[in-house]
Structure formats: C-alpha cells, structure tokens
Design a protein around this motif. Structure first.
Motif, mmCIF file in Angstrom:
data_model
loop_
_atom_site.group_PDB
_atom_site.id
_atom_site.type_symbol
_atom_site.label_atom_id
_atom_site.label_comp_id
_atom_site.label_asym_id
_atom_site.label_seq_id
_atom_site.Cartn_x
_atom_site.Cartn_y
_atom_site.Cartn_z
ATOM 1 N N GLN A 97 51.392 34.329 41.683
ATOM 2 C CA GLN A 97 52.524 35.233 41.462
ATOM 3 C C GLN A 97 52.079 36.554 40.833
ATOM 4 O O GLN A 97 52.764 37.570 40.970
ATOM 5 C CB GLN A 97 53.575 34.576 40.548
ATOM 6 N N GLU A 98 50.950 36.529 40.118
ATOM 7 C CA GLU A 98 50.477 37.722 39.411
ATOM 8 C C GLU A 98 48.982 37.940 39.654
ATOM 9 O O GLU A 98 48.231 38.262 38.738
ATOM 10 C CB GLU A 98 50.745 37.582 37.910
ATOM 11 N N LYS A 99 48.562 37.760 40.887
ATOM 12 C CA LYS A 99 47.126 37.791 41.172
ATOM 13 C C LYS A 99 46.477 39.122 40.811
ATOM 14 O O LYS A 99 45.322 39.160 40.377
ATOM 15 C CB LYS A 99 46.866 37.442 42.638
ATOM 16 N N GLU A 100 47.193 40.222 40.962
ATOM 17 C CA GLU A 100 46.594 41.513 40.625
ATOM 18 C C GLU A 100 46.312 41.619 39.127
ATOM 19 O O GLU A 100 45.398 42.320 38.701
ATOM 20 C CB GLU A 100 47.520 42.652 41.066
ATOM 21 N N ARG A 101 47.098 40.920 38.349
ATOM 22 C CA ARG A 101 46.902 40.942 36.894
ATOM 23 C C ARG A 101 45.672 40.140 36.482
ATOM 24 O O ARG A 101 44.951 40.526 35.560
ATOM 25 C CB ARG A 101 48.145 40.379 36.207
ATOM 26 N N TYR A 102 45.437 39.017 37.167
ATOM 27 C CA TYR A 102 44.385 38.097 36.735
ATOM 28 C C TYR A 102 43.117 38.142 37.584
ATOM 29 O O TYR A 102 42.104 37.549 37.207
ATOM 30 C CB TYR A 102 44.926 36.661 36.757
ATOM 31 N N ALA A 103 43.157 38.836 38.714
ATOM 32 C CA ALA A 103 42.058 38.734 39.677
ATOM 33 C C ALA A 103 40.702 39.128 39.102
ATOM 34 O O ALA A 103 39.683 38.545 39.446
ATOM 35 C CB ALA A 103 42.371 39.573 40.912
ATOM 36 N N GLY A 104 40.651 40.110 38.240
ATOM 37 C CA GLY A 104 39.362 40.570 37.741
ATOM 38 C C GLY A 104 38.840 39.811 36.537
ATOM 39 O O GLY A 104 37.715 40.053 36.089
ATOM 40 N N HIS A 105 39.639 38.886 36.028
ATOM 41 C CA HIS A 105 39.234 38.202 34.800
ATOM 42 C C HIS A 105 38.146 37.172 35.063
ATOM 43 O O HIS A 105 38.166 36.469 36.066
ATOM 44 C CB HIS A 105 40.435 37.512 34.159
ATOM 45 N N MET A 106 37.191 37.094 34.150
ATOM 46 C CA MET A 106 36.112 36.116 34.256
ATOM 47 C C MET A 106 36.186 35.160 33.073
ATOM 48 O O MET A 106 36.366 35.580 31.930
ATOM 49 C CB MET A 106 34.748 36.812 34.269
ATOM 50 N N THR A 107 36.048 33.876 33.355
ATOM 51 C CA THR A 107 35.993 32.897 32.277
ATOM 52 C C THR A 107 34.655 33.027 31.551
ATOM 53 O O THR A 107 33.743 33.725 32.003
ATOM 54 C CB THR A 107 36.130 31.462 32.811
ATOM 55 N N TYR A 108 34.533 32.320 30.444
ATOM 56 C CA TYR A 108 33.270 32.350 29.696
ATOM 57 C C TYR A 108 32.121 31.881 30.579
ATOM 58 O O TYR A 108 31.035 32.476 30.582
ATOM 59 C CB TYR A 108 33.381 31.461 28.454
ATOM 60 N N VAL A 109 32.350 30.821 31.343
ATOM 61 C CA VAL A 109 31.296 30.292 32.213
ATOM 62 C C VAL A 109 30.993 31.268 33.346
ATOM 63 O O VAL A 109 29.833 31.435 33.737
ATOM 64 C CB VAL A 109 31.691 28.906 32.760
ATOM 65 N N ASP A 110 32.021 31.935 33.885
ATOM 66 C CA ASP A 110 31.792 32.964 34.904
ATOM 67 C C ASP A 110 30.844 34.035 34.372
ATOM 68 O O ASP A 110 29.902 34.463 35.054
ATOM 69 C CB ASP A 110 33.113 33.632 35.310
ATOM 70 N N ARG A 111 31.098 34.476 33.147
ATOM 71 C CA ARG A 111 30.261 35.526 32.550
ATOM 72 C C ARG A 111 28.851 35.017 32.285
ATOM 73 O O ARG A 111 27.870 35.748 32.441
ATOM 74 C CB ARG A 111 30.897 36.032 31.254
ATOM 75 N N LEU A 112 28.757 33.742 31.909
ATOM 76 C CA LEU A 112 27.441 33.147 31.667
ATOM 77 C C LEU A 112 26.627 33.114 32.956
ATOM 78 O O LEU A 112 25.459 33.526 32.993
ATOM 79 C CB LEU A 112 27.618 31.734 31.106
ATOM 80 N N LEU A 113 27.252 32.658 34.039
ATOM 81 C CA LEU A 113 26.551 32.552 35.314
ATOM 82 C C LEU A 113 26.254 33.915 35.926
ATOM 83 O O LEU A 113 25.292 34.065 36.685
ATOM 84 C CB LEU A 113 27.384 31.712 36.290
#
Length: 288
Positions: free
Chosen positions: A225-241
């Motif tokens: 419903q709000e993909k444009e708001r969240y699309a660029g966010h990276m989780t901690y593990v995303d940032r680690l990888l």
C-alpha cells in the motif's frame, strides 16, 4: 471482602489499558478521517489495520516471550494468548463496533498467530541473543508442561528445538548462530520458520529490480500500500550484506569474531549489554 489483586495482575491491567488507549486513539483519529469522504474512509481503515498489526508485532516480540518464558511459573496468571485475545483483542473489537468500523481483513489470521508466533520468535531471540540486550534462557521441564497445557501441541512443534539447544549445551556447544537472520522488510523482525503443522511461507515481492522479503501476508500487504515510502529502506542485515557496515578482514575468517564485531557495531559489549544466557546454560542441565 474481595482479595487484593496481585502486582502481576495489576501490571497486566495497566499494560492492557495502555494498549487499549493507544488503539482507541488510532480508531478515533481514523474515524475523523473517514468523515471526509470515501477516499478518506478507505485511508482510515488502512490506518487502523496497519496500526493494529505493527502494534501486534511489537507486543508479541516483547511481551510474548516475557509472559510465557521469562516470568517465573508462580508469577504467571495467564498465558500471553489469553491476555491478547481476551483482553486486548476483545477491547479493540468493542471499540471498532462502537464506531461502526469492521474488523481488519486479517483478523482470523491474527487470532491464529497468537497461538504460535511468539513461541517461534522466542526460539529466534534465544539463538541470536547476543544481538539484543535481553538476557534469555530456555524453559525448564515444569515450564514446558505449562506451555503444553496452555498451547496444546507446543511440545510437538517447539519442544524438539529446545531439546536440541539443551543437547548442545550439555555437550559443551552453546547454541549460537553461524548466519545472520533474514529480516522482514516491513516490521524489521526475523522471518521465523517454525509453525504448527508446516513451515512458515516467506512472502516475497520484486520491485524496481530488488527482492523484498516479508514475514506474513499482512506485512507484505502493508508494504504494497505504501511501497514508495518503504522501497529504499534496508534492514540491518541488508546493510551488512551490502558492505555498508564495515567489518575487519578478521571477521571474515572467524564466526566468533564476526559476531563480536556485529555486536560492537550495535553498541553492545559482553559486559551486561549484549544478551547472554541468564543461567549460563543451567536450564539445559535439567535435561541431562
């Protein structure tokens, strides 16, 4: 004269009251939005559903293990599921009925999750205990009997994992992970994989060339419903990888060093900040 309420009971009442007040404010705000026409009514219903679900995730992650695992047996006056369904859920339903608002579409799914989600999360929280600031422990045999009584089938679904954790401790191999957990791109909590009857499905969406992972159909629905708001966010593990969290070359050679550097990056140390086994494995020796 009625007997005075215990501190534990009064604490649960206060917590239920705070949760209820928070949800009531959400409903009242959404109701005001709904008076602005059909578009605002739809937005209000989404706001209610989203707020309830993300509140549920937080409550289940923090209060669920605390009530059903970390509270001594003689201090437990009800299970976490009883607390959520009979107190929090029932009050929320009444609030929606008072305002003439229908329950969120995922209500039955939520009711099912109250039977198992926090148990699965506790397995994850214990295994990755060093990445939180909560000292955890495994359940004793007496506590497992209580869990089976409150959640029929608990032993078959979750008991075997605690048996394995205890076995590792007894053999001198304290259970610690050798991988990072996969996190939900909506609620930021681990994608847990233990559920009665089957493994949990990992829900995925591809958007702008990136694959997003979700712990439930509800988290995926909120994100959509709000993909444009969240699309660029990276989780901690995303940032680690992705290499955005800098680790030393030594961290790539030793899993122990890797986890040390991860908890240092989080701002934890071994001296009371990173989560440890609260009993130093003594609970596991009860199964020896």
């Amino acid at each position: 004269m009625p007997e005075p309420k215990s501190q534990a009971w009064e604490g649960l009442e206060r917590q239920a009251s705070r949760i209820s007040a928070r949800l009531r404010r959400t409903v009242e705000y959404a109701k005001r939005l709904g008076k602005g026409g059909s578009a605002l009514k739809e937005a209000a219903e989404f706001y209610i559903a989203k707020s309830f679900w993300l509140n549920w995730r937080t409550i289940a992650a923090l209060t669920g293990p605390s009530m059903d695992y970390l509270t001594p047996l003689d201090g437990r006056i009800m299970s976490f599921r009883e607390f959520m369904v009979e107190w929090v859920g029932a009050q929320f339903k009444r609030q929606l009925e008072d305002y003439g608002i229908e329950l969120p579409w995922f209500w039955r799914y939520w009711e099912e999750e109250t039977k198992w989600w926090h148990h699965s999360f506790e397995l994850v929280m214990y295994l990755w205990r060093r990445t939180s600031n909560i000292h955890n422990r495994g359940p004793t045999p007496e506590e497992r009997r209580w869990l089976e009584e409150k959640y029929p089938g608990w032993e078959e679904t979750f008991g075997r994992f605690w048996d394995l954790y205890a076995k590792n401790y007894i053999e001198g191999r304290p259970p610690l992970p050798k991988t990072a957990p996969l996190l939900c791109n909506m609620c930021q909590l681990p994608l847990i994989s233990v559920k009665p009857g089957r493994h949990v499905v990992i829900y995925q969406k591809e958007y702008n060339g990136r694959l997003y992972n979700f712990c439930s159909p509800v988290c995926m629905w909120i994100w959509e419903q709000e993909k444009e708001r969240y699309a660029g966010h990276m989780t901690y593990v995303d940032r680690l990888l992705a290499g955005k969290i800098k680790l030393s070359p030594e961290a790539m050679k030793s899993i122990e060093r890797l986890w040390d550097e991860i908890i240092w990056h989080m701002g934890y140390t071994e001296f009371g900040e990173a989560g440890l086994d609260a009993t130093n494995g003594a609970w596991a020796l009860l199964y020896k």
